[in-house]
Scaffold this active site. Structure first.
Site, PDB file in Angstrom:
ATOM      1  N   CYS A 165      -8.024  -3.039 -10.035  1.00 40.95           N
ATOM      2  CA  CYS A 165      -7.274  -1.853  -9.615  1.00 40.95           C
ATOM      3  C   CYS A 165      -6.008  -1.632 -10.424  1.00 40.95           C
ATOM      4  O   CYS A 165      -5.310  -0.642 -10.226  1.00 40.95           O
ATOM      5  CB  CYS A 165      -6.949  -1.955  -8.127  1.00 40.95           C
ATOM      6  SG  CYS A 165      -8.408  -2.253  -7.117  1.00 40.95           S
ATOM      7  N   HIS A 305       1.156   1.028  -4.406  1.00 38.43           N
ATOM      8  CA  HIS A 305      -0.271   0.693  -4.467  1.00 38.43           C
ATOM      9  C   HIS A 305      -0.923   1.080  -3.139  1.00 38.43           C
ATOM     10  O   HIS A 305      -2.009   1.650  -3.135  1.00 38.43           O
ATOM     11  CB  HIS A 305      -0.442  -0.793  -4.758  1.00 38.43           C
ATOM     12  CG  HIS A 305      -1.844  -1.198  -5.010  1.00 38.43           C
ATOM     13  ND1 HIS A 305      -2.634  -0.613  -5.973  1.00 38.43           N
ATOM     14  CD2 HIS A 305      -2.630  -2.145  -4.419  1.00 38.43           C
ATOM     15  CE1 HIS A 305      -3.837  -1.169  -5.973  1.00 38.43           C
ATOM     16  NE2 HIS A 305      -3.861  -2.104  -5.041  1.00 38.43           N
ATOM     17  N   GLU A 315       3.313  -5.532   0.038  1.00 37.68           N
ATOM     18  CA  GLU A 315       3.988  -4.671  -0.935  1.00 37.68           C
ATOM     19  C   GLU A 315       5.324  -4.174  -0.401  1.00 37.68           C
ATOM     20  O   GLU A 315       6.311  -4.113  -1.146  1.00 37.68           O
ATOM     21  CB  GLU A 315       3.103  -3.484  -1.314  1.00 37.68           C
ATOM     22  CG  GLU A 315       3.731  -2.609  -2.393  1.00 37.68           C
ATOM     23  CD  GLU A 315       2.846  -1.472  -2.856  1.00 37.68           C
ATOM     24  OE1 GLU A 315       3.190  -0.822  -3.868  1.00 37.68           O
ATOM     25  OE2 GLU A 315       1.815  -1.221  -2.218  1.00 37.68           O
ATOM     26  N   LYS A 336      -3.003   7.433  -2.104  1.00 36.83           N
ATOM     27  CA  LYS A 336      -4.337   6.990  -1.706  1.00 36.83           C
ATOM     28  C   LYS A 336      -4.680   7.462  -0.301  1.00 36.83           C
ATOM     29  O   LYS A 336      -5.859   7.501   0.072  1.00 36.83           O
ATOM     30  CB  LYS A 336      -4.443   5.473  -1.783  1.00 36.83           C
ATOM     31  CG  LYS A 336      -4.457   4.894  -3.193  1.00 36.83           C
ATOM     32  CD  LYS A 336      -4.670   3.391  -3.160  1.00 36.83           C
ATOM     33  CE  LYS A 336      -4.691   2.780  -4.556  1.00 36.83           C
ATOM     34  NZ  LYS A 336      -3.355   2.715  -5.181  1.00 36.83           N
ATOM     35  N   HIS A 341      -8.995   5.245  -2.798  1.00 43.73           N
ATOM     36  CA  HIS A 341      -8.694   4.247  -3.815  1.00 43.73           C
ATOM     37  C   HIS A 341      -9.664   4.420  -4.979  1.00 43.73           C
ATOM     38  O   HIS A 341     -10.851   4.126  -4.860  1.00 43.73           O
ATOM     39  CB  HIS A 341      -8.824   2.846  -3.207  1.00 43.73           C
ATOM     40  CG  HIS A 341      -8.239   1.772  -4.060  1.00 43.73           C
ATOM     41  ND1 HIS A 341      -7.918   1.952  -5.394  1.00 43.73           N
ATOM     42  CD2 HIS A 341      -7.916   0.476  -3.782  1.00 43.73           C
ATOM     43  CE1 HIS A 341      -7.429   0.833  -5.883  1.00 43.73           C
ATOM     44  NE2 HIS A 341      -7.416  -0.079  -4.928  1.00 43.73           N
ATOM     45  N   PHE A 400      -7.496  -7.166  -7.740  1.00 42.24           N
ATOM     46  CA  PHE A 400      -8.184  -8.423  -7.478  1.00 42.24           C
ATOM     47  C   PHE A 400      -7.937  -9.396  -8.623  1.00 42.24           C
ATOM     48  O   PHE A 400      -7.827  -9.004  -9.793  1.00 42.24           O
ATOM     49  CB  PHE A 400      -9.684  -8.185  -7.337  1.00 42.24           C
ATOM     50  CG  PHE A 400     -10.113  -7.670  -5.977  1.00 42.24           C
ATOM     51  CD1 PHE A 400      -9.192  -7.265  -5.032  1.00 42.24           C
ATOM     52  CD2 PHE A 400     -11.465  -7.603  -5.657  1.00 42.24           C
ATOM     53  CE1 PHE A 400      -9.593  -6.785  -3.793  1.00 42.24           C
ATOM     54  CE2 PHE A 400     -11.882  -7.134  -4.416  1.00 42.24           C
ATOM     55  CZ  PHE A 400     -10.953  -6.721  -3.480  1.00 42.24           C
TER      56      PHE A 400
END
Length: 415
Positions: A165, A305, A315, A336, A341, A400
């Site tokens: 991502c 994010h 976050e 998002k 996403h 990830f």
């Protein structure tokens, strides 16, 4: 060679909110959700039956039908977005020198549509009749940038960064460095993704990563809320034209923003979860600020994010740690909540929205923020877009494997 400034002079987007940049931006300002029931395959047996799909895309507006058989949808999106971005930058007809123009476009998963479809036809017809000679070029990630290079004749550096991502943000950051240190004068950079398939959605379901709010799809992506239950998969592409600043000024180009800072690091913690203390994200934000030569107080807005997962609280804590007392004065939102996403395309779509926010003096909202999580206690620009002229913004992307990328964009006149 002295370090050079890097301008953003073109933006091209294909998203679940619109088939171009302006329609996407209009949907963001309206707080519209692009999430709905999955139509690309029968998802009735899966726990998650919703996604943010691109609707109505016609690749033949950009290239002839014969090329569609040679490209997975993620590549088609990239080529189409490159035409939009170059046209926006005034470079579609008056192209920059080929040897000084490069392409950094990545993806997270690449041509999974092509893999699944070809696997089925091969089992039914055998390899000789079931596998196209274009099978491999249609699915490998570097052909997104490769096809852009071929279609436009660009002969500068050509690479595809793959970092889950964080892919699109890393692509932009590395393209920025290529211009900054003189390896190119113009770069087309970002990410693209089309992974709404049975195998891909099923895989994220198996990982328990997706929202199962199937009865309320438009409310399923709800970052920073107490009731969030996973992210919503999206698809699309965002590409930016980055250009050496003095070159852009000399040709009278519209400059949306200047890319002033880039941070990249890793958590070294877990394959899917961020470090619980947010140390990797915090350090990455510090790296981007340091690269931009800015104090934390200079940032007015962060496109987080913000995936609508447990990581939202991590976050939030990382932002508080990185920005200290200034965190309470920051505007933070997750787009998002509207476009889902986009995985490998997320960072460049969100960076494009950051550039538009700087240029037009409007901050994108976080929709569906109906029940804020007490652990998520920042100003998330809830529900509605907000008029605000800020000088510097940040875009966060975390992926990830613990890979992190943060970008800082500044108004052209911010110094």
């Amino acid at each position: 060679m002295a370090e050079r400034k890097v301008a953003v002079t073109g933006i091209g987007m294909i998203t679940p909110l619109g088939l171009d940049t302006e329609s996407t931006w209009a949907s963001v300002l309206a707080g519209r959700s692009g999430v709905g029931p999955i139509t690309k395959f029968d998802a009735s047996e899966l726990p998650a039956q919703i996604a943010a799909e691109v609707e109505g895309f016609d690749p033949t507006k950009f290239f002839s039908k014969k090329y569609t058989r040679q490209m997975d949808p993620f590549i088609q999106y990239a080529v189409a977005a490159s035409y939009m971005a170059l046209e926006d930058a005034g470079m579609l007809e008056d192209k920059p020198p080929a040897e000084r123009t490069g392409v950094y476009v990545g993806a997270g998963l690449g041509g999974i549509n092509t893999i699944e479809t070809t696997h089925d036809t091969m089992r039914a017809k055998g390899w000789r009749h079931g596998i196209s000679p274009y099978f491999v070029p249609a699915l490998i990630i570097n052909l997104a940038g490769g096809q852009i290079s071929i279609f436009h004749g660009f002969k500068g550096p050509l690479m595809s960064h793959v970092s889950a991502c964080s892919t699109a943000a890393h692509s932009l950051g590395e393209a920025y460095l290529a211009i900054r240190y003189g390896r190119a004068d113009v770069m087309i950079a970002g990410g693209t993704e089309s992974t709404i398939t049975a195998l891909s959605v099923g895989g994220f379901c198996a990982a328990r990563a997706l929202s199962t709010r199937n009865d309320e799809p438009t409310k399923a992506s709800r970052p920073f809320t107490a009731s969030r239950d996973g992210f919503v998969m999206g698809e699309g592409c965002g590409l930016l034209v980055l250009e050496e600043y003095e070159r852009a000024k000399a040709r009278g180009a519209k400059i949306y923003a200047v890319l002033t800072g880039y941070g990249a690091n890793s958590d070294a913690h877990h394959v899917t979860a961020p470090s619980p203390d947010g140390s990797g994200a915090r350090a990455c934000m510090h790296l981007a600020l340091q690269d931009a030569g800015l104090a934390p107080e200079a940032i007015g807005y962060i496109n987080a994010h913000g995936t609508s997962t447990a990581a939202d609280a991590v976050e939030t804590g990382a932002i508080r740690s990185a920005f200290g007392k200034h965190a309470d004065a920051l505007a933070v939102s997750s787009t998002k909540s509207m476009h889902g996403h986009l995985l490998g395309a997320a960072g460049s779509v969100e960076s494009g929205l950051c550039c538009l926010a700087l240029d037009r003096g409007v901050l994108p909202p976080t929709i569906n923020l109906d029940d804020p999580d007490p652990a998520c206690d920042l100003d998330y620009v809830p529900h509605e877009a907000r008029k605000a002229q800020v000088e510097h913004v940040m875009s966060n992307s975390f992926g990830f494997g613990g890979t992190n990328a943060c970008l800082v964009f500044s108004r052209p006149d911010a110094g």
